[in-house]
Enzyme design. Structure first.
Site, PDB file in Angstrom:
ATOM      1  N   ARG A  17       0.843  -1.191   0.000  1.00  0.00           N
ATOM      2  CA  ARG A  17       0.000   0.000   0.000  1.00  0.00           C
ATOM      3  C   ARG A  17       0.884   1.248   0.000  1.00  0.00           C
ATOM      4  O   ARG A  17       2.090   1.162   0.130  1.00  0.00           O
ATOM      5  CB  ARG A  17      -0.974  -0.003   1.191  1.00  0.00           C
ATOM      6  CG  ARG A  17      -0.287  -0.170   2.557  1.00  0.00           C
ATOM      7  CD  ARG A  17      -0.969   0.580   3.637  1.00  0.00           C
ATOM      8  NE  ARG A  17      -0.961   2.000   3.400  1.00  0.00           N
ATOM      9  CZ  ARG A  17       0.074   2.792   3.646  1.00  0.00           C
ATOM     10  NH1 ARG A  17       1.198   2.325   4.132  1.00  0.00           N
ATOM     11  NH2 ARG A  17       0.001   4.096   3.411  1.00  0.00           N
ATOM     12  N   ARG A  60      -7.120  -1.375  -7.334  1.00  0.00           N
ATOM     13  CA  ARG A  60      -7.595  -0.273  -6.476  1.00  0.00           C
ATOM     14  C   ARG A  60      -7.879   0.915  -7.393  1.00  0.00           C
ATOM     15  O   ARG A  60      -7.082   1.224  -8.270  1.00  0.00           O
ATOM     16  CB  ARG A  60      -6.555   0.090  -5.397  1.00  0.00           C
ATOM     17  CG  ARG A  60      -6.455  -0.967  -4.297  1.00  0.00           C
ATOM     18  CD  ARG A  60      -5.641  -0.472  -3.110  1.00  0.00           C
ATOM     19  NE  ARG A  60      -6.363   0.470  -2.291  1.00  0.00           N
ATOM     20  CZ  ARG A  60      -5.788   1.214  -1.347  1.00  0.00           C
ATOM     21  NH1 ARG A  60      -4.495   1.132  -1.134  1.00  0.00           N
ATOM     22  NH2 ARG A  60      -6.509   2.043  -0.615  1.00  0.00           N
ATOM     23  N   CYS A 124      -1.953   9.755   7.990  1.00  0.00           N
ATOM     24  CA  CYS A 124      -1.799   8.437   7.372  1.00  0.00           C
ATOM     25  C   CYS A 124      -0.318   8.059   7.306  1.00  0.00           C
ATOM     26  O   CYS A 124       0.447   8.371   8.226  1.00  0.00           O
ATOM     27  CB  CYS A 124      -2.458   8.400   6.000  1.00  0.00           C
ATOM     28  SG  CYS A 124      -2.671   6.719   5.358  1.00  0.00           S
ATOM     29  N   ASP A 193      -2.543  10.526  -3.227  1.00  0.00           N
ATOM     30  CA  ASP A 193      -2.890   9.370  -4.058  1.00  0.00           C
ATOM     31  C   ASP A 193      -3.141   9.819  -5.486  1.00  0.00           C
ATOM     32  O   ASP A 193      -2.917   9.075  -6.433  1.00  0.00           O
ATOM     33  CB  ASP A 193      -4.106   8.646  -3.490  1.00  0.00           C
ATOM     34  CG  ASP A 193      -3.735   7.904  -2.221  1.00  0.00           C
ATOM     35  OD1 ASP A 193      -3.766   8.526  -1.146  1.00  0.00           O
ATOM     36  OD2 ASP A 193      -3.368   6.717  -2.327  1.00  0.00           O
ATOM     37  N   ASN A 203      -6.376  12.303  -1.221  1.00  0.00           N
ATOM     38  CA  ASN A 203      -5.484  11.611  -0.276  1.00  0.00           C
ATOM     39  C   ASN A 203      -6.351  10.949   0.788  1.00  0.00           C
ATOM     40  O   ASN A 203      -7.584  11.086   0.803  1.00  0.00           O
ATOM     41  CB  ASN A 203      -4.491  12.612   0.328  1.00  0.00           C
ATOM     42  CG  ASN A 203      -3.340  11.926   1.053  1.00  0.00           C
ATOM     43  OD1 ASN A 203      -2.720  10.990   0.530  1.00  0.00           O
ATOM     44  ND2 ASN A 203      -3.049  12.350   2.263  1.00  0.00           N
ATOM     45  N   LYS A 204      -5.707  10.238   1.695  1.00  0.00           N
ATOM     46  CA  LYS A 204      -6.408   9.444   2.710  1.00  0.00           C
ATOM     47  C   LYS A 204      -7.558  10.217   3.357  1.00  0.00           C
ATOM     48  O   LYS A 204      -7.423  11.407   3.657  1.00  0.00           O
ATOM     49  CB  LYS A 204      -5.390   9.012   3.785  1.00  0.00           C
ATOM     50  CG  LYS A 204      -5.921   8.116   4.865  1.00  0.00           C
ATOM     51  CD  LYS A 204      -6.490   6.821   4.338  1.00  0.00           C
ATOM     52  CE  LYS A 204      -5.541   6.102   3.428  1.00  0.00           C
ATOM     53  NZ  LYS A 204      -6.092   4.913   2.760  1.00  0.00           N
ATOM     54  N   LYS A 229       1.964  11.011  -9.669  1.00  0.00           N
ATOM     55  CA  LYS A 229       0.685  11.009  -8.930  1.00  0.00           C
ATOM     56  C   LYS A 229      -0.293  12.040  -9.497  1.00  0.00           C
ATOM     57  O   LYS A 229      -1.386  12.228  -8.965  1.00  0.00           O
ATOM     58  CB  LYS A 229       0.950  11.281  -7.459  1.00  0.00           C
ATOM     59  CG  LYS A 229       1.920  10.239  -6.880  1.00  0.00           C
ATOM     60  CD  LYS A 229       1.633   9.895  -5.490  1.00  0.00           C
ATOM     61  CE  LYS A 229       2.568   8.828  -4.975  1.00  0.00           C
ATOM     62  NZ  LYS A 229       3.269   9.241  -3.774  1.00  0.00           N
TER      63      LYS A 229
HETATM   64  P1  RI2 Z   1       3.103   7.507  -0.543  1.00  0.00           P
HETATM   65  C1  RI2 Z   1      -1.788   6.140   0.896  1.00  0.00           C
HETATM   66  O1  RI2 Z   1      -2.942   5.432   0.509  1.00  0.00           O
HETATM   67  C2  RI2 Z   1      -2.092   7.343   1.753  1.00  0.00           C
HETATM   68  O2  RI2 Z   1      -3.281   8.005   1.372  1.00  0.00           O
HETATM   69  C3  RI2 Z   1      -0.869   8.191   1.478  1.00  0.00           C
HETATM   70  O3  RI2 Z   1      -1.023   9.554   1.820  1.00  0.00           O
HETATM   71  C4  RI2 Z   1      -0.733   7.986  -0.024  1.00  0.00           C
HETATM   72  O4  RI2 Z   1      -1.067   6.623  -0.241  1.00  0.00           O
HETATM   73  C5  RI2 Z   1       0.603   8.311  -0.608  1.00  0.00           C
HETATM   74  O5  RI2 Z   1       1.581   7.489  -0.033  1.00  0.00           O
HETATM   75  P2  RI2 Z   1      -3.216   3.897   0.987  1.00  0.00           P
HETATM   76  O6  RI2 Z   1      -2.521   3.001  -0.024  1.00  0.00           O
HETATM   77  O7  RI2 Z   1       3.098   7.122  -1.997  1.00  0.00           O
HETATM   78  O8  RI2 Z   1      -2.716   3.721   2.385  1.00  0.00           O
HETATM   79  O9  RI2 Z   1       3.632   8.895  -0.319  1.00  0.00           O
HETATM   80  O10 RI2 Z   1      -4.719   3.744   0.906  1.00  0.00           O
HETATM   81  O11 RI2 Z   1       3.775   6.475   0.309  1.00  0.00           O
END
Ligand code: RI2
Length: 307
Positions: A17, A60, A124, A193, A203-204, A229
């Site tokens: 994730r 996803r 998050c 995200d 984002n989260k 992104k």
């Molecule tokens: P990095 C995560 O989503 C969070 O929302 C976090 O802020 C975002 O991805 C970016 O994360 P999830 O996969 O790529 O936990 O910066 O649902 O690590």
């Protein structure tokens, strides 16, 4: 195909994730699949790559890093199977290398905005946001962090573990304490995200309440996001879909068994409008959200969006 299915399952169940890690894992899966693909003709090769790409993208729906990674990694121009295979392997490896370098660059660039004594709130578990925080700390800046728990999956616990590993003083709070503690905060730093062409952040879930509270308290709100992104398909009008996950992440099914009039909603992400974002720290520099369109068009190559 077995390995692709394994990766897809890990992304679906969130064993893999974080938008950046999902992207890298998908690029690796495509690369390894292409490397072992037996195809009698170019048509067969193309159809198999297409099928695996769609399958990975379907795991996803929200993090745009996933379709971006798959599309960038699976690009080829040759009409010859062996050459196309090599192109995919090269493109996937390039994507993975760039993703790693992007995190370092974001850390370096973003950390210059952090000052001695700053209290940083994060939400998050974002590797991009953490890269800024840990780079600043390692550069000798005396900082501390307030980390949200991030219900329902509590990825905040990953964040506090990570920060603790760097000896960074950290306070864990529940999500609903965000506004209460905002007075103590100097900067909010979150990951992404997806970023839409209009500069809105996905984002989260809960990110937008951090942004609102920061705005109200005149605190700076920074987003840390690799260029992959940014969402090309938002330029051509496609909305970003918000993933809604199972209710048992929020409450055990037994609790609901005798509550026939109650439903549980569990959106995994929310939207933060561009007006609440002070800057986006990317691997090509710090930009205002209004420049999202330019990043997509000039840097990312907006033709990878579905038109
Ligand atoms: P990095 C995560 O989503 C969070 O929302 C976090 O802020 C975002 O991805 C970016 O994360 P999830 O996969 O790529 O936990 O910066 O649902 O690590």
């Amino acid at each position: 195909m077995e390995k692709v299915q394994e990766t897809a399952e890990k992304i679906r169940t969130m064993e893999i994730r974080g938008a950046g890690r999902i992207a890298k894992a998908a690029a690796e899966a495509i690369r390894d699949y292409a490397a072992g693909l037996e195809a009698a003709s170019m048509e067969e090769f193309a159809a198999s790559i297409q099928e695996v790409s769609s399958f990975l993208i379907s795991t996803r729906p929200t993090a745009v890093s996933l379709p971006n990674a798959v599309k960038l990694a699976s690009r080829y121009s040759s009409g010859n199977v062996e050459e196309a295979r090599q192109e995919i392997i090269t493109n996937a490896n390039l994507f993975i290398e760039r993703a790693d370098r992007a995190l370092e660059k974001i850390g370096k660039i973003g950390s210059r905005r952090i000052q001695d004594g700053d209290v940083i709130m994060t939400h998050c578990n974002s590797h991009a946001a953490l890269s800024i925080i840990t780079t600043a700390f390692e550069a000798g800046k005396d900082i501390s962090v307030i980390a949200t728990e991030s219900r329902p999956r509590r990825q905040g616990l990953l964040t506090i573990r990570h920060l603790n590993g760097f000896n960074i003083p950290t306070t864990l709070i529940v999500d609903s304490a965000v506004r209460y503690y905002m007075k103590d905060v100097d900067k909010v730093i979150v990951g992404a995200d997806a970023i839409a062409a209009n500069g809105a952040l996905v984002n989260k879930i809960g990110t937008s309440q951090l942004a609102l509270a920061a705005h109200e308290a005149r605190k700076s709100f920074m987003v840390a996001a690799e260029t992959f992104k940014f969402s090309p398909s938002t330029i051509v009008g496609n909305p970003i879909e918000i993933e809604e996950r199972a209710s048992d992440e929020v409450v055990a099914p037994s609790v609901l068994a005798d509550l026939p009039h109650v439903q549980v909603r569990n959106p995994a992400f929310d939207f933060t409008p561009a007006e609440y974002i002070d800057m986006i720290v990317t691997d090509i520099g710090i930009i205002p959200p209004a420049m999202a369109y330019t990043v997509i068009k000039e840097h990312l190559g907006w033709e990878i969006g579905e038109i």
